[in-house]
Design an enzyme around this catalytic site. Structure first.
Site, PDB file in Angstrom:
ATOM      1  N   ASN A  71       0.809  -0.801   0.419  1.00 15.51           N
ATOM      2  CA  ASN A  71      -0.151  -0.443   0.643  1.00 15.51           C
ATOM      3  C   ASN A  71       0.625   1.486  -0.110  1.00 15.51           C
ATOM      4  O   ASN A  71       1.715   1.331   0.624  1.00 15.51           O
ATOM      5  CB  ASN A  71      -1.029   0.013   0.783  1.00 15.51           C
ATOM      6  CG  ASN A  71      -0.235  -0.173   2.211  1.00 15.51           C
ATOM      7  OD1 ASN A  71       0.497  -0.209   2.722  1.00 15.51           O
ATOM      8  ND2 ASN A  71      -0.836   0.263   3.477  1.00 15.51           N
ATOM      9  N   LEU A 143      -8.285  -2.244 -12.616  1.00 11.15           N
ATOM     10  CA  LEU A 143     -10.042  -2.672 -11.700  1.00 11.15           C
ATOM     11  C   LEU A 143     -10.747  -2.154 -10.498  1.00 11.15           C
ATOM     12  O   LEU A 143      -9.590  -1.331  -9.960  1.00 11.15           O
ATOM     13  CB  LEU A 143      -9.553  -3.973 -11.666  1.00 11.15           C
ATOM     14  CG  LEU A 143      -9.420  -4.994 -10.219  1.00 11.15           C
ATOM     15  CD1 LEU A 143      -9.564  -3.811  -8.806  1.00 11.15           C
ATOM     16  CD2 LEU A 143      -8.291  -5.990 -10.015  1.00 11.15           C
ATOM     17  N   ALA A 144     -11.611  -1.902 -11.189  1.00 15.04           N
ATOM     18  CA  ALA A 144     -12.790  -1.623 -10.341  1.00 15.04           C
ATOM     19  C   ALA A 144     -13.257  -2.648  -8.627  1.00 15.04           C
ATOM     20  O   ALA A 144     -13.531  -3.879  -9.694  1.00 15.04           O
ATOM     21  CB  ALA A 144     -13.764  -0.724  -9.795  1.00 15.04           C
ATOM     22  N   GLU A 145     -13.770  -2.536  -7.664  1.00 18.90           N
ATOM     23  CA  GLU A 145     -13.848  -3.334  -6.801  1.00 18.90           C
ATOM     24  C   GLU A 145     -15.864  -3.932  -7.181  1.00 18.90           C
ATOM     25  O   GLU A 145     -16.917  -2.644  -7.511  1.00 18.90           O
ATOM     26  CB  GLU A 145     -13.833  -2.295  -4.996  1.00 18.90           C
ATOM     27  CG  GLU A 145     -12.573  -2.336  -4.484  1.00 18.90           C
ATOM     28  CD  GLU A 145     -12.663  -2.320  -3.476  1.00 18.90           C
ATOM     29  OE1 GLU A 145     -13.091  -2.930  -2.419  1.00 18.90           O
ATOM     30  OE2 GLU A 145     -11.214  -1.443  -3.394  1.00 18.90           O
ATOM     31  N   CYS A 256      -8.798   5.388  -3.535  1.00 15.85           N
ATOM     32  CA  CYS A 256      -8.071   5.141  -5.306  1.00 15.85           C
ATOM     33  C   CYS A 256      -8.574   6.827  -5.636  1.00 15.85           C
ATOM     34  O   CYS A 256      -7.368   7.759  -5.389  1.00 15.85           O
ATOM     35  CB  CYS A 256      -8.403   4.534  -5.655  1.00 15.85           C
ATOM     36  SG  CYS A 256      -8.140   2.984  -5.319  1.00 15.85           S
ATOM     37  N   ARG A 413     -28.283   8.264  -3.953  1.00 15.56           N
ATOM     38  CA  ARG A 413     -28.161   8.115  -5.001  1.00 15.56           C
ATOM     39  C   ARG A 413     -28.783   7.420  -6.362  1.00 15.56           C
ATOM     40  O   ARG A 413     -28.563   7.012  -7.360  1.00 15.56           O
ATOM     41  CB  ARG A 413     -27.447   6.153  -5.734  1.00 15.56           C
ATOM     42  CG  ARG A 413     -26.277   6.170  -4.101  1.00 15.56           C
ATOM     43  CD  ARG A 413     -25.132   6.115  -4.987  1.00 15.56           C
ATOM     44  NE  ARG A 413     -23.980   6.274  -3.431  1.00 15.56           N
ATOM     45  CZ  ARG A 413     -22.630   6.423  -4.244  1.00 15.56           C
ATOM     46  NH1 ARG A 413     -22.721   5.809  -5.442  1.00 15.56           N
ATOM     47  NH2 ARG A 413     -21.454   6.207  -3.672  1.00 15.56           N
TER      48      ARG A 413
END
Ligand code: UGA
Length: 439
Positions: A71, A143-145, A256, A413
């Protein structure tokens, strides 16, 4: 690494970590992260060609290619505090690789790093003159979570940065050969190392900027009676803009976006590019504003006082389909509501454990209930913070009946059927649309 092992049975992949508990979890039935599809892959190949171990030295010695994924948080001390990347774990890893290696290694930067880190790494690795050669590649992860497995299976692109020396290009080709096992050749692109390092930061900055752009317009829509969904549809149909990643929200979160933009801003200031730095800093400022705005909308709508009112937060994860709460807008919102002396009930299908850790020590009454019906019963308001699909499928008539009246719902949202909620009796506050209220 699991995907590489899965797609390439001819390679042996060993994941090493200093944290024995984590490694034990990776070797157990309950993996330490929730990611749709990951369980199946890990369980299918663990012990075949995917191994988890705490023996870092052995891992380094035995491997020809080392992916460094430690990290790189934002530095919270000294020069650059709050902006620059904290590279201490990265540097320690480089020193350990240098000290332990007795044969040529390809070192792949997987962590997101400031531009020119590869150069520093090279200096450290070659600083003890024991004759071991290292080649450094940059191979940022896009990549995205929540969609990691799909993103890895069918990446838009795989980017590999290398130096253009003979051994640099040879190392690059070795890495290309791994990805070529499942990624079409035209999606594997190469560049120099600095472009590759910078591309990762720029890609995240662009994505975050899209969200801040839309979010800034939610504020304008609310003032002007325009509807953000209609605006997004019209704008997104322009093929130059595209319709993805334009969902208005309470603000972006995750480990990120903010970190990478701060890094970019720090880099620009370092090079004296203050106008460029200010421009990108604006993306973060809008994000903070949007989170704050959500709380103020609640406060204004609920007669300017939240003290003693019970508010149910729907979702604590930074996005749907993950249990990750790092930099989640829910954290900011919960803290602010607690400051207003509201009583909080947090519900989330996967992130309650993390929520408890994140809110530990916050003054006020906070409870954690996984079942959304139970969680919202007796509440004055619901704030939808994470876009879990399950929230759109709930029986809101039942929820309404068990709530205190007047009942409020703040959809951070825009995932709910606002008209229907209004008809049920809720006072509805969507993002970037006129509110629907009975008051
Ligand atoms: C992000 C990038 O999308 C990945 O490409 C990148 O590899 C990753 O960071 C990383 O650097 O590791 P991630 O943070 O996992 O991935 O998730 P995103 O899907 O990008 O969502 C980030 C935040 O933006 C979430 O809070 C999400 O809810 C929010 N978001 C996303 C919106 O508010 N609106 C949108 O339209 C999309």
């Amino acid at each position: 690494m699991a995907m590489i092992a899965y797609e390439c049975p001819q390679y042996k992949v060993t994941v090493v970590d200093i944290n024995p508990e984590r490694i034990a979890q990776w070797n157990s039935k309950n993996l330490p992260v929730y990611e749709p599809g990951l369980d199946e892959i890990v369980k299918a190949i663990r012990g075949r060609n995917l191994f988890f171990s705490t023996d870092i030295e052995k891992g380094i010695k035995e491997s020809q290619i080392i992916f460094v994924s430690v990290n790189t948080p934002v530095k919270d001390f000294g020069a650059g505090a709050g902006m620059a990347a904290d590279l201490q774990y990265w540097e320690k890893t480089a020193r350990q690789i240098r000290d332990v290696s007795d044969s040529h290694k390809i070192i792949v930067e997987k962590s997101t790093l400031p531009v020119k880190t590869a150069q520093t790494m090279k200096r450290i690795l070659t600083s003890n003159n024991n004759g071991v050669q290292f080649d450094i590649l940059s191979n940022p992860e896009f990549l995205a979570e929540g969609t990691a497995i799909k993103d890895l299976e069918e990446p838009d692109r795989v980017l590999i940065g290398s130096s253009d020396t003979l051994s640099g290009l040879r190392a690059r080709d070795e890495l290309i050969a791994i990805y070529a096992n499942w990624v079409p050749q035209d999606r594997i692109i190469t560049s120099n190392i600095w472009s590759s390092e910078l591309s990762k930061l720029v890609a995240n900055a662009f994505l975050a900027q899209r969200i801040s752009s839309i979010n800034s317009f939610t504020a304008l829509c609310e003032k002007s009676d325009a509807d953000i969904t209609e605006v997004v549809r019209a704008v997104g149909m322009d093929s130059r803009v595209g319709d993805k990643f334009l969902n208005a929200s309470v603000g972006f979160g995750g480990s990120c976006f903010k970190k990478d933009i701060l890094n970019l801003v720090y880099l620009c200031r370092h090079y004296g590019l203050s106008q460029v730095a200010d421009y990108w800093e604006g993306v973060i400022r809008i994000n903070e504003y949007q989170k704050q705005r959500f709380v103020l909308t609640m406060l204004n709508a609920m007669f300017n006082t939240l003290a003693g009112k019970r508010i149910c937060i729907f979702g604590f994860a930074f996005k749907a389909n993950t249990g990750d709460t790092r930099e989640s807008p829910a954290m900011f919102i919960a803290k602010r509501l607690a400051e207003e002396k509201a009583e909080l009930v947090i519900t989330d299908p996967k992130a309650l454990q993390n929520a408890m850790i994140d809110l530990d020590g916050i003054e006020g009454k906070i409870s954690y209930i996984e079942d959304p019906y139970e969680a919202s019963a007796g509440c004055d308001a619901i704030g939808v913070v994470t876009e879990w699909g399950l929230y759109a499928t709930l029986d809101f008539r039942r929820i309404y009946q068990a709530m205190v009246k007047p009942a409020f719902i703040f959809d951070g949202r825009n995932i709910l059927d606002h008209k229907k909620l209004f008809e049920i009796g809720f006072n509805v506050f969507p993002l970037g649309k006129p509110p629907l209220t009975h008051l």
